[in-house]
Design a protein around this motif. Structure first.
Motif, PDB file in Angstrom:
ATOM      1  N   PHE A 146      -4.862  -3.250  -1.069  1.00 48.41           N
ATOM      2  CA  PHE A 146      -5.014  -2.668   0.305  1.00 48.41           C
ATOM      3  C   PHE A 146      -6.430  -2.250   0.865  1.00 48.41           C
ATOM      4  CE2 PHE A 146      -0.940  -2.091  -1.145  1.00 48.41           C
ATOM      5  CZ  PHE A 146       0.016  -2.211   0.022  1.00 48.41           C
ATOM      6  N   GLY A 147      -7.289  -3.284   0.333  1.00 47.82           N
ATOM      7  CA  GLY A 147      -8.797  -2.849   0.857  1.00 47.82           C
ATOM      8  C   GLY A 147      -9.347  -1.857   0.462  1.00 47.82           C
ATOM      9  N   ASN A 148      -9.456  -1.467  -0.647  1.00 45.24           N
ATOM     10  CA  ASN A 148      -9.991  -0.400  -1.314  1.00 45.24           C
ATOM     11  C   ASN A 148      -9.673   0.921  -0.663  1.00 45.24           C
ATOM     12  OD1 ASN A 148     -11.476  -2.127  -2.902  1.00 45.24           O
ATOM     13  ND2 ASN A 148     -13.431  -2.016  -1.797  1.00 45.24           N
ATOM     14  N   SER A 149      -8.239   1.244  -0.623  1.00 48.55           N
ATOM     15  CA  SER A 149      -7.510   2.182   0.145  1.00 48.55           C
ATOM     16  C   SER A 149      -7.121   3.256  -0.747  1.00 48.55           C
ATOM     17  CB  SER A 149      -6.367   1.664   0.882  1.00 48.55           C
ATOM     18  OG  SER A 149      -5.654   2.843   1.282  1.00 48.55           O
ATOM     19  N   PHE A 150      -7.748   4.462  -0.906  1.00 45.14           N
ATOM     20  CA  PHE A 150      -7.262   5.454  -1.913  1.00 45.14           C
ATOM     21  C   PHE A 150      -5.958   5.949  -1.251  1.00 45.14           C
ATOM     22  CE2 PHE A 150     -11.998   5.882  -2.766  1.00 45.14           C
ATOM     23  CZ  PHE A 150     -11.554   5.886  -4.195  1.00 45.14           C
ATOM     24  N   PHE A 271      -0.344  -6.912  -4.046  1.00 46.97           N
ATOM     25  CA  PHE A 271      -1.126  -7.926  -3.234  1.00 46.97           C
ATOM     26  C   PHE A 271       0.164  -8.528  -2.490  1.00 46.97           C
ATOM     27  CE2 PHE A 271      -3.644  -7.530  -6.885  1.00 46.97           C
ATOM     28  CZ  PHE A 271      -4.951  -7.342  -6.315  1.00 46.97           C
ATOM     29  N   ILE A 272       1.254  -8.562  -2.843  1.00 47.66           N
ATOM     30  CA  ILE A 272       2.284  -9.374  -2.179  1.00 47.66           C
ATOM     31  C   ILE A 272       2.820  -7.989  -1.038  1.00 47.66           C
ATOM     32  CG2 ILE A 272       4.705 -10.088  -2.287  1.00 47.66           C
ATOM     33  CD1 ILE A 272       2.679 -11.901  -3.631  1.00 47.66           C
ATOM     34  N   GLY A 273       2.867  -6.954  -1.436  1.00 51.10           N
ATOM     35  CA  GLY A 273       3.081  -5.825  -0.464  1.00 51.10           C
ATOM     36  C   GLY A 273       2.354  -5.633   0.566  1.00 51.10           C
ATOM     37  N   ALA A 274       0.913  -5.853   0.276  1.00 52.35           N
ATOM     38  CA  ALA A 274      -0.229  -5.723   1.279  1.00 52.35           C
ATOM     39  C   ALA A 274       0.032  -6.865   2.382  1.00 52.35           C
ATOM     40  CB  ALA A 274      -1.552  -5.974   0.597  1.00 52.35           C
ATOM     41  N   SER A 275       0.671  -7.960   1.829  1.00 55.78           N
ATOM     42  CA  SER A 275       0.758  -9.191   3.199  1.00 55.78           C
ATOM     43  C   SER A 275       1.827  -8.801   4.077  1.00 55.78           C
ATOM     44  CB  SER A 275       1.139 -10.525   2.119  1.00 55.78           C
ATOM     45  OG  SER A 275       2.370 -10.378   1.695  1.00 55.78           O
ATOM     46  N   SER A 278       1.239  -5.889   7.987  1.00 56.68           N
ATOM     47  CA  SER A 278       1.331  -6.075   9.683  1.00 56.68           C
ATOM     48  C   SER A 278       2.746  -6.255  10.078  1.00 56.68           C
ATOM     49  CB  SER A 278       0.511  -7.402   9.912  1.00 56.68           C
ATOM     50  OG  SER A 278       1.164  -8.636   9.291  1.00 56.68           O
ATOM     51  N   ILE A 279       3.604  -6.411   9.221  1.00 51.19           N
ATOM     52  CA  ILE A 279       5.152  -6.594   9.726  1.00 51.19           C
ATOM     53  C   ILE A 279       5.584  -5.262   9.871  1.00 51.19           C
ATOM     54  CG2 ILE A 279       7.215  -7.945   9.595  1.00 51.19           C
ATOM     55  CD1 ILE A 279       5.456  -9.864   8.009  1.00 51.19           C
ATOM     56  N   PHE A 280       5.567  -4.583   8.806  1.00 53.37           N
ATOM     57  CA  PHE A 280       6.532  -3.454   8.253  1.00 53.37           C
ATOM     58  C   PHE A 280       5.606  -2.066   8.356  1.00 53.37           C
ATOM     59  CE2 PHE A 280       9.144  -6.580   6.294  1.00 53.37           C
ATOM     60  CZ  PHE A 280      10.353  -6.112   7.224  1.00 53.37           C
ATOM     61  N   PRO A 281       6.090  -0.856   8.584  1.00 53.09           N
ATOM     62  CA  PRO A 281       5.277   0.519   8.460  1.00 53.09           C
ATOM     63  C   PRO A 281       5.205   0.601   7.134  1.00 53.09           C
ATOM     64  CG  PRO A 281       7.625   0.749   9.125  1.00 53.09           C
ATOM     65  CD  PRO A 281       7.511  -0.592   9.002  1.00 53.09           C
ATOM     66  N   ILE A 282       4.033   1.624   6.899  1.00 50.05           N
ATOM     67  CA  ILE A 282       3.794   2.127   5.627  1.00 50.05           C
ATOM     68  C   ILE A 282       4.980   2.679   4.751  1.00 50.05           C
ATOM     69  CG2 ILE A 282       2.991   4.625   6.517  1.00 50.05           C
ATOM     70  CD1 ILE A 282       0.674   4.264   4.454  1.00 50.05           C
ATOM     71  N   ILE A 285       6.606  -0.486   2.987  1.00 55.08           N
ATOM     72  CA  ILE A 285       5.670  -0.843   1.979  1.00 55.08           C
ATOM     73  C   ILE A 285       5.734  -0.052   0.828  1.00 55.08           C
ATOM     74  CG2 ILE A 285       3.271  -1.592   1.612  1.00 55.08           C
ATOM     75  CD1 ILE A 285       4.536  -3.360   3.696  1.00 55.08           C
ATOM     76  N   LEU A 286       5.671   1.367   0.966  1.00 51.70           N
ATOM     77  CA  LEU A 286       5.700   2.222  -0.260  1.00 51.70           C
ATOM     78  C   LEU A 286       7.124   1.934  -1.021  1.00 51.70           C
ATOM     79  CD1 LEU A 286       4.221   5.451   1.283  1.00 51.70           C
ATOM     80  CD2 LEU A 286       3.175   3.814  -0.691  1.00 51.70           C
ATOM     81  N   GLY A 287       8.094   1.886  -0.112  1.00 48.77           N
ATOM     82  CA  GLY A 287       9.457   1.515  -0.904  1.00 48.77           C
ATOM     83  C   GLY A 287       9.535   0.224  -1.832  1.00 48.77           C
TER      84      GLY A 287
END
Length: 334
Positions: A146-150, A271-275, A278-282, A285-287
């Protein structure tokens, strides 16, 4: 002993047949003529092989650790290490799991051995849920994906830890006993041996023997689970699921369903989740990132080989409901 050898020969033969079949389909892509294989079947073969190749190293590590537990860890060790208090036992098991690099398929044989050695079912479930989800490798891959996202790494770790504790505490209330299948409990009772008097070499070879038995016990269910996951991925495209996920509720359910079906290794799923960012909210993605490592299609089948059917279904329901409710309640803060 003869029965063990015969069972292993049968398992080896079955795995060899599966391997030769896959090899046949792989090489048939290079032939042209009257005999042709549908593209969907070739795609099924590719996905199936990728899941197996991804999972097998972790299963091998898992069965080696399970063998070490069987031979070198005694019931007395377990009694000293596990707190009597249920809440403390759950918290400690989740902390140990968070520090333990394991995949959701490789952790099943480890948990099986821990329970057979006397670890309470609620503590074992806390370890099983956090091991594939919050270990250092998974957190590092999430941070990079997720682009070095803490923020994403921290949310996955914090929410995952909270959900694992809630599920394990619920297990301590709802389920009693080891929940292992009767045949496995009986097998464990008969296979108990006093290893204290053996030399280290004898114990080491016993560990390898137990690991081999464990591998063949688990591998056949891994193969079946991988095939089911590949079949669903081939004939139920992700696009069909994505079209359903419009609102926050449906998008979360879709991403959780996708995580279950894809059965990705927890070290690579970020890496799949990060793709999908742009479609789903955070929250959705956490789910995906939390639910998949806790329980997926191939993991469910492996659990069914070890635990009672009602317990596995109960665990599946507990994990689904806890992940969904927790994320929905906290989504406004994410």
């Amino acid at each position: 002993m003869n029965k063990i050898i015969r069972d292993n020969i049968i398992d080896i033969t079955g795995l060899a047949i599966v391997g030769l079949t896959l090899l046949f389909f792989s090489y048939m892509t290079g032939f042209s003529g009257t005999f042709s294989i549908p593209p969907s079947l070739l795609n099924l073969n590719t996905i199936f092989l990728s899941i197996l190749i991804e999972a097998l190293p972790f299963v091998l590590i898992g069965v080696l650790i399970a063998g070490m537990i069987q031979i070198f860890v005694t019931e007395e060790h377990i009694q000293r290490w596990i707190p009597k208090n249920k809440v403390m036992a759950v918290v400690m098991s989740c902390i140990v799991g968070a520090l333990f690099p394991a995949c959701e398929c490789g952790i099943v044989p480890i948990v099986r051995r821990l329970i057979s050695k006397g670890v309470p079912i609620h503590a074992a479930m806390g370890f099983m849920l956090t091991g594939p989800l919050i270990n250092p490798i998974v957190i590092a891959s999430t941070y990079m994906a997720f682009g070095n996202s803490f923020k994403m790494a921290g949310l996955r770790m914090g929410l995952g830890f909270l959900i694992a504790i809630l599920v394990a505490l619920a297990v301590s209330i709802i389920f009693k006993g080891s929940q292992l299948k009767a045949s496995i409990s009986l097998e464990t009772a008969h296979s108990h041996v006093h290893t204290e008097r053996k030399t280290f070499t004898d114990r080491f070879w016993s560990m390898l023997t137990h690991s081999i038995d464990e591998f063949f016990d688990m591998a056949k269910f891994l193969v079946m689970g991988a095939f089911l996951a590949a079949f669903v991925q081939t004939y139920l495209p992700a696009k069909a699921l994505l079209e359903v996920g419009n609102g926050p509720v449906t998008s979360l359910l879709v991403m959780m369903g996708l995580a279950y079906v894809l059965s990705l290794c927890s070290e690579a799923d970020a890496f799949i989740g990060a793709s999908f960012s742009s479609i789903f909210p955070i929250s959705s993605i956490l789910g995906f990132l939390i639910f998949g490592p806790m329980i997926d299609l191939k993991n469910t089948l492996m659990m069914l080989s070890v635990f009672r059917f009602k317990f596995v279904i109960g665990m599946l329901a507990l994990v689904i409901s806890t992940v969904f409710i927790t994320i929905m309640m906290l989504q406004s803060f994410l």
